[in-house]
Enzyme design. Structure first.
Site, PDB file in Angstrom:
ATOM      1  N   GLU A  98       9.247   7.865 -17.516  1.00 20.12           N
ATOM      2  CA  GLU A  98       7.747   8.417 -17.654  1.00 20.12           C
ATOM      3  C   GLU A  98       7.217   8.173 -18.769  1.00 20.12           C
ATOM      4  OE1 GLU A  98       7.084  12.400 -15.026  1.00 20.12           O
ATOM      5  OE2 GLU A  98       9.029  12.424 -16.476  1.00 20.12           O
ATOM      6  N   LYS A 157      15.718  21.543 -12.128  1.00 15.26           N
ATOM      7  CA  LYS A 157      14.965  20.323 -12.351  1.00 15.26           C
ATOM      8  C   LYS A 157      15.819  19.493 -13.342  1.00 15.26           C
ATOM      9  CE  LYS A 157      11.165  19.050 -11.847  1.00 15.26           C
ATOM     10  NZ  LYS A 157      10.000  19.442 -11.848  1.00 15.26           N
ATOM     11  N   HIS A 209       0.878  -1.187   0.030  1.00 16.03           N
ATOM     12  CA  HIS A 209      -0.024   0.028   0.125  1.00 16.03           C
ATOM     13  C   HIS A 209       0.909   1.175   0.249  1.00 16.03           C
ATOM     14  CE1 HIS A 209      -3.052  -2.875   1.267  1.00 16.03           C
ATOM     15  NE2 HIS A 209      -2.260  -3.256   2.015  1.00 16.03           N
ATOM     16  N   SER A 230      13.880  21.488 -17.099  1.00 16.51           N
ATOM     17  CA  SER A 230      12.539  22.116 -17.417  1.00 16.51           C
ATOM     18  C   SER A 230      12.968  23.376 -17.971  1.00 16.51           C
ATOM     19  CB  SER A 230      12.102  22.376 -15.940  1.00 16.51           C
ATOM     20  OG  SER A 230      11.322  23.547 -16.074  1.00 16.51           O
TER      21      SER A 230
END
Ligand code: ARG
Length: 482
Positions: free
Chosen positions: A298, A291, A164, A285
């Protein structure tokens, strides 16, 4: 359509047609834009067919020689980018046949004896897919080996195992990676299993009902290295279940990749900082200068949806089609091709991203993921990851498990109130919960102690993890590495 295109077109069909297709309909019905990638399989299948026709006395030896010569030239033309693919000739099959006839005359026109594009295209896809399955299988083995190499270096590194996404129990990082080795190993098995059903020969089924010529189908199957011939001509030309099955296996593999991607993404976020991946797999970024985004995992996660979408497309394509061949089936190619391309690129990139590349000077691999054992260990020390171990300790001292569970829950509550981990409670505090708790409890509450205690088959104890690694090594090495 110009009159010269029309005349090429009417070579493919017949005098039956009284009006030309519009440009739009031509584009709509043509597949040559994407099925040209089947050209090698198409030529291979044609040569095996022509050899059999000759052996059976259906065409002459000179015809075969001409066909071979023509196909050799066509092969060269395609390889050199000099082949003139014509939309008016609809697909790869008609393009190659028309060029063959242009080059060698009547022999080219005899090639299609006892054959239809229906059994031809089914054969081509199977031959092509078989080769791709072999490549994908070897990439899957390479990925497993890569994970194994990283695992070997991190058997004793502990991170929190989650259920979980809540800290559950400590596990070895190697054990965690080996879970993916199991997944990718099953993916490889699924591909190999599908391969047996892919590698069956449709040729000889002709349009749908078989043919009036005395073909020897087994000979063609042998020449093409196929395991057997499709036993029913209607089924052979129409079903694409083999492609669906492959895409289902590919989808599962991508689902596994996406689970791994999700973990890599989490692990490299600042809040975990368990790993780093090399800069060449990240992007910056345009607005936030600090970043480094994990674009590659992804995208892999995102591309999983695309591949599963192809599976749905193929299933829906097949659904409700009456026997035998229908043009719907032409729509099998783009989803299938894109599935193969996506999975192949993804596996290649993951092999590199996880394992890095060999340094030419030393041969040692560099540039794979970097592991931060301290961050993993620190995270495992939060969240009372060894609470189950304390319960098991009390059970070994004679408490029924349910009572031990309750006792430890109270201890966890108290540790949380003090703002420390269960393993950090002093002995007198622990003994308040049960007098059977002694100094030896700290070994039990330690991360290494917790790991070592899980020494059952498939457990996370380092001895078990090393045994898993050894077993996978033997398996992968005996299967032959890429
Ligand atoms: N391009 C077609 C396909 O991909 C080849 C078979 C065409 N057969 C036919 N009867 N129109 O399925």
């Amino acid at each position: 359509m110009t009159s010269s295109q029309l005349s090429t077109k009417s070579q493919a069909w017949s005098a039956l047609f009284s009006e030309p297709m519009s440009e739009l309909v031509q584009r709509y019905t043509a597949s040559v834009g994407f099925d040209q990638r089947l050209w090698r399989a198409d030529i291979q299948g044609s040569l095996a067919h022509a050899e059999m026709l000759t052996a059976q006395g259906i065409i002459g030896a000179q015809d075969l020689a001409d066909i071979r010569r023509g196909m050799a030239q066509i092969t060269q033309e395609i390889e050199n980018g000099a082949f003139d693919w014509k939309l008016a000739l609809e697909d790869v099959h008609l393009n190659i046949e028309a060029r063959l006839t242009q080059l060698v005359g009547d022999a080219g026109k005899r090639l299609h004896t006892g054959r239809s594009r229906n059994d031809q295209v089914a054969t081509d896809i199977r031959l092509w897919l078989r080769g791709e399955i072999d490549l994908l299988s070897s990439l899957l083995r390479e990925l497993q080996l890569t994970l194994l190499e990283v695992a070997e270096r991190h058997v004793e590194v502990v991170l929190p195992g989650f259920t979980h996404l809540q800290v559950a129990q400590p596990v070895s990082f190697a054990h965690h990676l080996l879970a993916y080795v199991e997944m990718f190993s099953r993916d490889e098995q699924r591909l190999q299993d599908a391969r047996r059903r892919v590698n069956q020969l449709p040729l000889g089924s002709a349009a749908l009902a078989g043919t009036t010529y005395p073909l020897e189908r087994e000979r063609v199957a042998r020449a093409l290295g196929m395991d057997g011939v499709c036993a029913n001509s209607l089924d052979a030309v129409s079903d694409r279940d083999f492609a669906i099955e492959f895409t289902a296996a590919a989808s599962l593999c991508m689902v596994h990749v996406s689970r791994l991607s999700e973990e890599l993404i989490l692990w490299m976020s600042q809040n975990f900082a368990f790993i780093r991946i090399a800069d060449r797999f990240t992007t910056g970024s345009s607005i936030m200068p600090q970043k480094k985004n994990p674009d590659v995992p992804e995208l892999a996660r995102g591309k999983t949806g695309r591949v599963v979408g192809h599976l749905m497309a193929l299933l829906m394509l097949m659904k409700g089609q009456p026997l035998a061949y229908n043009k719907d089936n032409q729509e099998d190619k783009e989803p299938l091709f894109d599935t193969v391309d996506t999975l192949r690129d993804t596996l290649r990139i993951f092999i590199d991203m996880i394992g890095g590349q060999p340094n030419p000077a030393t041969g040692a691999k560099e540039g794979g993921i970097t592991v931060n054992p301290q961050a993993m260990e620190q995270a495992a020390q939060k969240g009372h990851a060894t609470a189950t171990d304390l319960a098991d300790y009390l059970v070994k001292k004679g408490l029924p498990f349910r009572d031990a569970h309750e006792t430890v829950a109270s201890a966890v509550k108290s540790a949380s109130a003090r703002g420390c981990d269960l393993s950090e409670l002093p002995l007198p505090a622990l003994r308040e919960f049960h007098p059977a708790i002694e100094q030896d409890v700290y070994e039990v509450l330690s991360l290494q102690g917790s790991l070592n205690a899980r020494d059952t088959l498939g457990g996370t104890a380092p001895t078990q993890v090393r045994a898993q690694i050894a077993r996978h090594r033997v398996r992968l090495e005996s299967a032959g590495l890429p």
